[in-house]
Design a protein around this motif. Structure first.
Motif, PDB file in Angstrom:
ATOM      1  N   ALA A 146      81.145  15.604 -64.060  1.00 49.30           N
ATOM      2  CA  ALA A 146      81.324  15.319 -65.424  1.00 49.30           C
ATOM      3  C   ALA A 146      79.807  15.236 -66.052  1.00 49.30           C
ATOM      4  O   ALA A 146      79.548  14.005 -66.180  1.00 49.30           O
ATOM      5  N   MET A 147      79.173  16.141 -65.930  1.00 50.07           N
ATOM      6  CA  MET A 147      77.587  15.945 -66.701  1.00 50.07           C
ATOM      7  C   MET A 147      77.241  17.332 -67.441  1.00 50.07           C
ATOM      8  O   MET A 147      77.930  18.338 -67.040  1.00 50.07           O
ATOM      9  N   ARG A 148      76.161  17.010 -68.194  1.00 48.56           N
ATOM     10  CA  ARG A 148      75.677  18.291 -68.931  1.00 48.56           C
ATOM     11  C   ARG A 148      74.197  18.230 -68.683  1.00 48.56           C
ATOM     12  O   ARG A 148      73.629  17.045 -69.272  1.00 48.56           O
ATOM     13  N   PRO A 149      73.471  19.307 -68.502  1.00 49.02           N
ATOM     14  CA  PRO A 149      73.894  20.374 -67.926  1.00 49.02           C
ATOM     15  C   PRO A 149      74.117  20.267 -66.450  1.00 49.02           C
ATOM     16  O   PRO A 149      73.942  19.309 -65.977  1.00 49.02           O
ATOM     17  N   GLY A 150      74.656  21.303 -65.756  1.00 50.40           N
ATOM     18  CA  GLY A 150      74.865  21.326 -64.410  1.00 50.40           C
ATOM     19  C   GLY A 150      76.470  20.971 -63.845  1.00 50.40           C
ATOM     20  O   GLY A 150      76.397  20.447 -62.747  1.00 50.40           O
ATOM     21  N   SER A 151      77.141  20.930 -64.676  1.00 50.48           N
ATOM     22  CA  SER A 151      78.708  20.587 -64.328  1.00 50.48           C
ATOM     23  C   SER A 151      78.895  21.441 -63.362  1.00 50.48           C
ATOM     24  O   SER A 151      80.008  21.127 -62.622  1.00 50.48           O
ATOM     25  N   VAL A 152      78.609  22.739 -62.974  1.00 53.04           N
ATOM     26  CA  VAL A 152      79.129  23.582 -61.842  1.00 53.04           C
ATOM     27  C   VAL A 152      78.434  23.046 -60.398  1.00 53.04           C
ATOM     28  O   VAL A 152      78.754  23.650 -59.700  1.00 53.04           O
ATOM     29  N   THR A 153      77.482  22.265 -60.501  1.00 50.09           N
ATOM     30  CA  THR A 153      76.563  21.918 -59.405  1.00 50.09           C
ATOM     31  C   THR A 153      77.734  21.734 -58.338  1.00 50.09           C
ATOM     32  O   THR A 153      78.929  21.095 -58.258  1.00 50.09           O
ATOM     33  N   SER A 210      68.189  25.247 -66.658  1.00 47.98           N
ATOM     34  CA  SER A 210      68.208  23.621 -66.868  1.00 47.98           C
ATOM     35  C   SER A 210      69.284  23.095 -66.213  1.00 47.98           C
ATOM     36  O   SER A 210      69.102  21.981 -65.488  1.00 47.98           O
ATOM     37  N   ALA A 211      70.427  23.813 -65.874  1.00 48.09           N
ATOM     38  CA  ALA A 211      71.368  23.253 -65.027  1.00 48.09           C
ATOM     39  C   ALA A 211      70.972  23.165 -63.471  1.00 48.09           C
ATOM     40  O   ALA A 211      71.225  22.047 -62.771  1.00 48.09           O
ATOM     41  N   CYS A 212      70.213  24.127 -63.079  1.00 46.79           N
ATOM     42  CA  CYS A 212      69.667  24.204 -61.842  1.00 46.79           C
ATOM     43  C   CYS A 212      68.975  22.996 -61.644  1.00 46.79           C
ATOM     44  O   CYS A 212      68.997  22.314 -60.706  1.00 46.79           O
ATOM     45  N   LYS A 221      69.947  23.552 -74.117  1.00 46.31           N
ATOM     46  CA  LYS A 221      71.173  24.008 -73.693  1.00 46.31           C
ATOM     47  C   LYS A 221      71.121  24.136 -72.149  1.00 46.31           C
ATOM     48  O   LYS A 221      69.627  24.389 -71.739  1.00 46.31           O
ATOM     49  N   SER A 222      72.082  24.509 -71.480  1.00 50.15           N
ATOM     50  CA  SER A 222      71.881  24.812 -70.073  1.00 50.15           C
ATOM     51  C   SER A 222      71.311  25.959 -69.762  1.00 50.15           C
ATOM     52  O   SER A 222      70.519  26.130 -68.640  1.00 50.15           O
ATOM     53  N   ASN A 223      71.586  26.955 -70.611  1.00 46.44           N
ATOM     54  CA  ASN A 223      70.655  28.300 -70.219  1.00 46.44           C
ATOM     55  C   ASN A 223      69.175  28.584 -70.464  1.00 46.44           C
ATOM     56  O   ASN A 223      68.654  29.456 -70.216  1.00 46.44           O
TER      57      ASN A 223
HETATM   58  O1  MOO Z   1      77.145  22.413 -67.496  1.00 48.61           O
HETATM   59 MO1  MOO Z   1      76.765  24.118 -67.067  1.00 48.61          MO
HETATM   60  O2  MOO Z   1      76.927  23.658 -65.251  1.00 48.61           O
HETATM   61  O3  MOO Z   1      75.189  23.568 -66.805  1.00 48.61           O
HETATM   62  O4  MOO Z   1      76.204  24.521 -68.755  1.00 48.61           O
END
Ligand code: MOO
Ligand SMILES: Nc1nc2c(c(=O)[nH]1)N[C@H]1C(S)=C(S)[C@@H](COP(=O)(O)OP(=O)(O)OC[C@H]3O[C@@H](n4cnc5c(N)ncnc54)[C@H](O)[C@@H]3O)O[C@H]1N2
Ligand SMILES: [Mg+2]
Length: 423
Positions: free
Chosen positions: A286-293, A311-313, A377-379
């Protein structure tokens, strides 16, 4: 329908990583090569410092009792019986009315108990003999650096896990550590996945982008004090990806992949974890960015499946990989240090997830400001270049305004903190 993942809180994700963290190992390196390494043992004084009583000044060593009657009208005169510099040993013990000419760092002669600096002494020669005189009383112990006055034998001086700085090195050299027991750097494997990825020296082609994550992550690994092993980039093809990852795992302590962890048709990491029979600790935070970690454990090793989005990375590494590396390096404060700062920008839109906003800290008249580093933004990749911190905006129903107090995690700090706790 795509798989629906249940996000877990950041603290819970970190505690899963912590349950699987790896213990570090030690190695010896030459003192010449120990900068920026971490100590693998406590440093304990092997002898008193200083190891003998010594003079802090260039001057004369005297018996204080011989100066008791000295004053402006009654100079006391001493015969200079010996002349020693630092490194030379006094051979003569002082008798009444005798002085030793002594330089800074030299051992105090037997029976001398004070030093008169040159500046308060008069000297003269008579019949080929040297004399000096003083016009004031000097107290016993005055201007003597006593043996062990800085450090006693056996005193604990520096904790295991401390980052070796120029000052640490001075202490190591003082006690004769020509070889220093340091934490071995864990070897972190890096693999970038994505058919769209070009090498850094390739011209752009339609639909393709250059692989920035591999360079970013290897740099984060170096900043974290570990060593990287880069296995290159992989096309989104299951068989070769699986084989490369399986092989890479054998060669490293921790493996980091970027990309392919979400629910897309070419996101192969979930299938690879399954084929590896890895224990997926979590795949949604439950975080932004990086929710898919995603972090998985296999064969006693940790596999980090960081997002492909730059940025998520980046954030995924700092939150989940860096503390585990720090623990491996015996750092007793392995988590990024958090400070309070004043928000410099508005974030009116609430977000249910905790946000880690790329920011830079500035100092203004004793006030610490957290400024937005760029597009959040995450991207996005460019704001990373200006970030020295991640401000933490707790998830919930409210937005944030400039002037609000927030917490920020410092990315270039070496002090760290012992726990990770969100408010
Ligand atoms: O939350 Mo994603 O995993 O960075 O945009
Ligand atoms: N239907 C859904 N789609 C997506 C979700 C979701 O929950 N449902 N999550 C989104 C989030 S959040 C993120 S973050 C991304 C994560 O994607 P992946 O980790 O699977 O990464 P890729 O799909 O491989 O790539 C994403 C993005 O990043 C670029 N990329 C990949 N590798 C690199 C690299 N080495 N250097 C620079 N840029 C890289 C890639 O080209 C893509 O643009 O998924 C969302 N989708
Ligand atoms: Mg994807």
């Amino acid at each position: 329908m795509a798989e629906v993942r249940k996000p877990i809180p950041v603290e819970e994700a970190i505690s899963h990583v912590w349950d699987h963290r790896l213990n570090g190992k030690a190695e010896f390196v030459s003192i010449n090569d120990c900068d920026n390494r971490r100590l693998a043992e406590d440093i304990v004084a092997k002898h008193p410092v200083p190891p003998f009583p010594k003079s802090p000044y260039d001057g004369f060593a005297l018996r204080s009792e011989d100066t008791l009657e000295a004053d402006r009208d009654n100079p006391m005169t001493f015969e200079v019986v010996e002349h020693i510099g630092a490194g030379q040993l006094p051979e003569k013990r002082l008798h009444k009315g005798q002085a030793t000419r002594i330089m800074t760092g030299a051992k105090i002669p037997e029976d001398a108990d004070c030093i008169a600096m040159f500046e308060i002494c008069q000297v003269h020669e008579q019949d080929n003999r040297s004399f000096m005189s003083v016009k004031r009383t000097i107290a016993s112990g005055q201007n003597i650096i006593e043996k062990g006055s800085e450090v006693a034998d056996g005193e604990k001086l520096i904790n295991r896990g401390t980052l070796i700085s120029p000052g640490t090195k001075a202490v190591l050299a003082t006690f004769g550590y020509s070889q220093v027991k340091v934490a071995k750097k864990p070897v972190i494997g890096v693999i970038a996945t994505g058919t769209e990825l070009l090498d850094v020296d390739e011209e752009l082609k339609p639909g393709k982008i250059r692989n920035s994550n591999a360079y970013m992550i290897t740099s984060q690994i170096i900043r974290a004090g570990a060593e990287y092993k880069y296995f290159g980039k992989l096309e989104d093809e299951l068989k070769t990806s699986y084989e490369t990852i399986k092989q890479a795992l054998n060669e490293v302590d921790i493996l980091i992949t970027t990309g392919g962890v979400s629910v897309g048709d070419f996101d192969l990491m979930p299938a690879i974890y399954e084929k590896l029979d890895a224990d997926v600790l979590f795949n949604k935070v439950a975080m932004r960015p990086g929710s898919v970690t995603t972090v998985a454990a296999a064969g006693g090793k940790l596999l980090y499946g960081l997002s492909g989005n730059p940025s998520a990375c980046y954030v995924g590494f700092e939150l989940f990989a860096r503390p585990a590396i720090q623990y491996y390096l015996f750092n007793q404060t392995p988590f990024l240090r958090r400070i309070k700062a004043i928000l410099a920008n508005d974030f009116p839109k609430p977000n249910p997830f905790t946000r880690f906003v790329r920011s830079y800290i500035t100092y203004e008249n004793g006030r610490v400001n957290a400024n937005l580093a760029g597009i959040d933004k995450s991207n996005v990749v460019t704001s990373l270049a200006h970030s020295n911190s991640l401000m933490i905006l707790p998830g919930g129903t409210r937005g944030f305004k400039a002037g609000d107090e927030v917490e920020a995690m410092l990315l270039n700090d070496q002090q760290g903190q012992s726990e990770f706790l969100l408010e």
